[in-house]
Design a protein around this motif. Structure first.
Motif, PDB file in Angstrom:
ATOM      1  N   THR A   1     -50.232  50.416-115.023  1.00 19.57           N
ATOM      2  CA  THR A   1     -50.726  49.499-116.160  1.00 19.57           C
ATOM      3  C   THR A   1     -50.775  50.268-117.361  1.00 19.57           C
ATOM      4  O   THR A   1     -50.922  51.473-117.397  1.00 19.57           O
TER       5      THR A   1
ATOM      6  N   ALA B   1     -49.772  43.183-114.330  1.00 19.80           N
ATOM      7  CA  ALA B   1     -48.836  44.402-113.979  1.00 19.80           C
ATOM      8  C   ALA B   1     -47.916  44.198-112.777  1.00 19.80           C
ATOM      9  O   ALA B   1     -46.866  44.056-112.441  1.00 19.80           O
TER      10      ALA B   1
ATOM     11  N   VAL C   1     -54.468  44.353-113.861  1.00 19.76           N
ATOM     12  CA  VAL C   1     -53.701  44.911-112.608  1.00 19.76           C
ATOM     13  C   VAL C   1     -52.902  43.552-112.380  1.00 19.76           C
ATOM     14  O   VAL C   1     -51.505  43.802-111.889  1.00 19.76           O
TER      15      VAL C   1
ATOM     16  N   GLU D   1     -54.342  46.528-120.049  1.00 24.53           N
ATOM     17  CA  GLU D   1     -53.285  45.488-119.267  1.00 24.53           C
ATOM     18  C   GLU D   1     -54.023  45.109-117.834  1.00 24.53           C
ATOM     19  O   GLU D   1     -54.575  46.143-116.941  1.00 24.53           O
TER      20      GLU D   1
ATOM     21  N   GLN E   1     -54.007  50.487-111.180  1.00 22.48           N
ATOM     22  CA  GLN E   1     -54.774  50.478-112.268  1.00 22.48           C
ATOM     23  C   GLN E   1     -54.379  51.719-113.083  1.00 22.48           C
ATOM     24  O   GLN E   1     -54.040  51.764-114.259  1.00 22.48           O
TER      25      GLN E   1
END
Length: 70
Positions: A31, A40, A37, A35, A27
Motif C-alpha cells: 500500500t 490495493a 489494504v 491507501e 499493509q
C-alpha cells in the motif's frame, strides 16, 4: 519480521495468524500512504485479470456457450 512474530504467536489458531500476517504484509509493502489494504488488493487482482485476458484473448469468431438446465 512483525508478520512472522504475529504468526508464530498464534499456536493452534494458525489460520488466524496467517491471515494477520498476510494483511500486515499487504499493509507494509503493497500500500501507498493512506491507501486501504482492500483497495490495493483489488488493484492487484485487476492487473492480474487484465494480464490473463491479454495472454489468452477470446477468438473473434467464438460464440459464448449457453448452459441449459435439464
Amino acid at each position: 519480521m512483525t508478520s512472522l512474530r504475529i504468526w508464530a504467536k498464534t499456536g493452534p489458531d494458525a489460520a488466524q495468524g496467517i491471515a494477520r500476517a498476510v494483511i500486515n504484509f499487504a499493509q507494509q509493502f503493497l500500500t501507498n500512504d493512506h491507501e486501504d489494504v482492500a483497495d490495493a488488493l483489488r488493484q492487484l487482482e485487476a492487473v492480474g485479470v487484465g494480464r490473463a485476458l491479454a495472454a489468452h484473448p477470446t477468438p473473434a469468431a467464438a460464440h459464448p456457450e449457453h448452459m441449459t438446465v435439464l
